[in-house]
Design a protein around this motif. Structure first.
Motif, short mmCIF file in Angstrom:
data_model
loop_
_atom_site.label_atom_id
_atom_site.label_comp_id
_atom_site.label_asym_id
_atom_site.label_seq_id
_atom_site.Cartn_x
_atom_site.Cartn_y
_atom_site.Cartn_z
N HIS A 1 0.80 -1.22 0.00
CA HIS A 1 0.00 0.00 0.00
C HIS A 1 0.83 1.28 0.00
O HIS A 1 0.48 2.25 -0.66
CB HIS A 1 -0.95 0.01 1.20
CG HIS A 1 -1.96 -1.08 1.13
ND1 HIS A 1 -3.12 -0.97 0.41
CD2 HIS A 1 -1.96 -2.33 1.66
CE1 HIS A 1 -3.81 -2.09 0.51
NE2 HIS A 1 -3.12 -2.93 1.26
N GLY B 1 -0.58 -1.32 -4.64
CA GLY B 1 -1.65 -0.33 -4.62
C GLY B 1 -1.22 0.95 -5.33
O GLY B 1 -0.03 1.19 -5.57
N PRO B 2 -2.17 1.83 -5.66
CA PRO B 2 -1.90 3.02 -6.46
C PRO B 2 -0.99 4.05 -5.78
O PRO B 2 -0.38 4.87 -6.45
CB PRO B 2 -3.28 3.61 -6.73
CG PRO B 2 -4.16 3.07 -5.66
CD PRO B 2 -3.60 1.71 -5.31
N CYS C 1 1.56 3.12 -3.67
CA CYS C 1 2.76 2.41 -3.22
C CYS C 1 3.99 2.82 -4.04
O CYS C 1 3.97 2.82 -5.27
CB CYS C 1 2.55 0.91 -3.31
SG CYS C 1 3.73 -0.04 -2.36
#
Length: 138
Positions: free
Chosen positions: A67, A99-100, A102
């Motif tokens: 994340h 995740g976007p 990270c």
């Protein structure tokens, strides 16, 4: 050469050591300490690998929370397969697992600085390393 890429596909300690030996990373990793190398590959929680049939030819080995941060601990490509886009693809596939928000974080060998800069990484001089055997505060 038909290279296949796999996410979290089992990689044996021998395959991992063999790849490191056939790339420039073998010089900077404790490849003669089998217990360390076994722990290194078995405790990574994100491994993207590249295969030429049964031969491991590339690896992006990460430790991540998926994340916020992904520490890309190893990026290695067999010397006979370098400059063919495998390293770039390994990193791209690693990003796809995250995740976007990270970030990919790595420590590059000095000779690789221009490679990472070309890919879009930014240099950060705030990294600190505490070597094994050094006690905190001494």
């Amino acid at each position: 050469m038909a290279i296949t890429f796999k996410v979290n596909h089992p990689v044996t300690t021998d395959q991992f050591i063999g790849l490191l030996e056939s790339s420039s990373l073998g010089e900077r990793r404790p490849i003669h300490d089998r217990d360390c190398m076994d722990g290194t590959i078995s405790n990574s929680n994100l491994v993207v690998s590249a295969w030429d049939d049964e031969l491991l030819v590339g690896i992006a080995r990460g430790v991540t929370d998926f994340h916020y941060a992904c520490y890309l601990s190893d990026l290695a490509v067999h010397q006979h397969y370098q400059r063919s886009g495998i390293g770039k693809r390994l990193q791209s596939l690693t990003q796809e697992q995250l995740g976007p928000l990270c970030k990919l974080i790595l420590i590059a060998a000095p000779a690789a600085n221009s490679y990472y800069r070309r890919l879009g990484y930014t240099h950060n001089d705030r990294c600190w390393v505490l070597d094994a055997g050094v006690t905190i505060g001494n």
